[in-house]
Write an enzyme that holds these catalytic residues in place. Structure first.
Site, short mmCIF file in Angstrom:
data_model
loop_
_atom_site.label_atom_id
_atom_site.label_comp_id
_atom_site.label_asym_id
_atom_site.label_seq_id
_atom_site.Cartn_x
_atom_site.Cartn_y
_atom_site.Cartn_z
N SER A 41 -11.52 -19.03 31.04
CA SER A 41 -11.62 -18.64 29.93
C SER A 41 -12.40 -18.07 29.09
CB SER A 41 -11.41 -20.40 29.72
OG SER A 41 -10.13 -20.59 29.30
N GLY A 56 -14.95 -21.33 31.63
CA GLY A 56 -14.07 -21.63 32.24
C GLY A 56 -13.06 -21.70 33.36
N TYR A 85 -7.11 -26.86 22.11
CA TYR A 85 -6.82 -25.74 22.24
C TYR A 85 -5.29 -25.51 23.09
CZ TYR A 85 -9.19 -23.03 26.30
OH TYR A 85 -9.62 -22.14 27.25
N SER A 86 -5.33 -23.94 22.76
CA SER A 86 -3.99 -23.68 23.24
C SER A 86 -3.74 -22.39 23.63
CB SER A 86 -3.21 -24.02 21.88
OG SER A 86 -1.41 -22.91 22.97
N ASN A 87 -4.11 -22.64 25.08
CA ASN A 87 -3.80 -20.66 25.71
C ASN A 87 -3.04 -19.11 24.98
OD1 ASN A 87 -6.49 -20.98 28.05
ND2 ASN A 87 -4.45 -22.43 28.48
#
Length: 396
Positions: free
Chosen positions: A113, A351, A206-208
């Site tokens: 991330s 990440g 949080y969302s990719n």
């Protein structure tokens, strides 16, 4: 990306915000090799660019040794930059448990991330160029693409994507166990089969998926692949010599690197999952880099070398993100602030990707540090220990 398995760095802090849940299992299924159980080799001596002058053990080296000895990490490596730009590198453990080879100094790892910060920088550069509006809707650039139960791209802004306030569900929670190539729009479609988590702008989560959309906007506005824009606008611009965005089908890590591992349980064998298709991370987590390059990137960002002052100020405008990144943490536009035990803030991201976990950041006075381990962390204690190691490096 961080988190547990397929999600992103708790995103960093272990942080839970995205844990890439199934990827560990998926990658394990196609593991390059199964390692024999047994004790890991003892920690390697400090591999540093500057010889220590103090007689007592270096705090950074001690923290890396502890990650290997107490948390069972096959390897740990770090790069620490002081206010004057002097750098020291450290290693502990073994780079390949099958052969017992040394950990390569400042070896390449999958940075998960941390990729989000790179993607956010490109979007904000386009904002500075007048090509993207932070408060324009996603539908302005990708008309009709974002829709679903409680989801409407006309009501979600670019800013909300970058700050995780869009309410979009996280696609990485729903990926299957196939280790294969995923097209960005396939990742988006996976997310849109599920309802919104909340109305846009009402909460933080949080969302990719947010960063897949940010990457698609970059491609639509520039007419070029995301990887090319990251390379042209950031990587080459500030001389990140060991950072790259893997091409489709590239499952390897190009330069010297420690192997990355997965362990299903505490008493299970380590599985080598170094080689894997990273496309499911894309704009949210696909980059490969080194701790030193991450230091250079975040230092250049805070120094204003990548963004005009107005856009950097927007990036540093934060909202609370403690649930994912820990006590006192706040999330800006692809950038996380965390309080340091020695005072002040660190700015970075962190990440998690199957086989690797990274933590660290930079400070406004020019310090920077990043620590990586070669097994994705799935427990809170391990994540906290990694964060403490990064804090120790920044506070040394």
């Amino acid at each position: 990306m961080r988190g547990q398995t397929r999600q992103g760095l708790r995103s960093p802090g272990g942080q839970q915000g995205g844990r890439w849940r199934r990827t560990l299992c998926a990658a394990a299924a196609v593991a390059i090799g199964v390692m024999t159980q047994g004790a890991l080799a003892p920690p390697a001596a400090s591999d540093s660019a500057v010889t220590p002058t103090a007689a007592r053990p270096d705090a950074v080296q001690q923290s890396l040794n502890a990650l290997v000895r107490d948390d069972g990490m096959p390897a740990a490596l770090a790069s620490v930059q002081d206010r004057n730009g002097r750098t020291r590198t450290y290693t502990a453990g073994v780079g390949d448990v099958a052969t017992g080879s040394k950990v390569p100094k400042d070896g390449q790892v999958r940075i998960g991330s941390n990729t989000k910060t790179f993607t956010a920088v490109v979007v904000l550069q386009l904002v500075a160029e007048g090509k993207v509006g932070l408060d324009a809707s996603v539908d302005t650039y990708l008309p009709g693409l974002v829709c679903g139960k409680g989801i409407d791209g006309r009501n979600i802004t670019v800013r909300q994507l970058l700050q995780h306030t869009s309410g979009l569900p996280n696609y990485s929670n729903y990926l299957g166990d196939d280790v294969r190539y995923y097209a960005p729009r396939e990742l988006l479609a996976t997310a849109l089969r599920h309802p919104a988590d909340f109305p846009p702008g009402t909460r933080w989560k949080y969302s990719n998926t947010n960063y897949v959309l940010a990457g698609l906007i970059v491609q639509k506005v520039t007419g070029r692949p995301l990887g090319e824009e990251l390379d042209r606008r950031i990587i080459k611009r500030i001389g990140l010599r060991h950072t790259y965005f893997p091409a489709p089908g590239d499952a390897s890590i190009r330069e010297r690197h420690p192997h990355g591992y997965y362990r299903e349980s505490a008493d299970a064998r380590l599985r080598d999952i170094t080689e894997t298709d990273p496309s499911w991370g894309w704009a949210a987590g696909q980059l490969v880099s080194t701790s030193s390059d991450l230091n250079r990137f975040f230092t250049a960002l805070l120094a204003g070398r990548l963004l005009p002052a107005a856009q950097l100020a927007q990036m540093r405008s934060t909202v609370p993100a403690e649930a994912t990144f820990g006590s006192g943490s706040r999330y800006g536009l692809g950038l996380v602030s965390r309080p340091l035990p020695c005072g002040g803030l660190s700015w970075g991201h962190g990440g998690s990707f199957p086989g690797y976990e990274t933590r660290g950041g930079a400070t406004d006075d020019g310090r920077a540090a990043h620590v990586a381990v070669t097994m994705q962390l799935t427990d809170e204690a391990g994540r906290k220990n990694l964060e403490r190691a990064a804090d120790a490096a920044l506070c040394r």
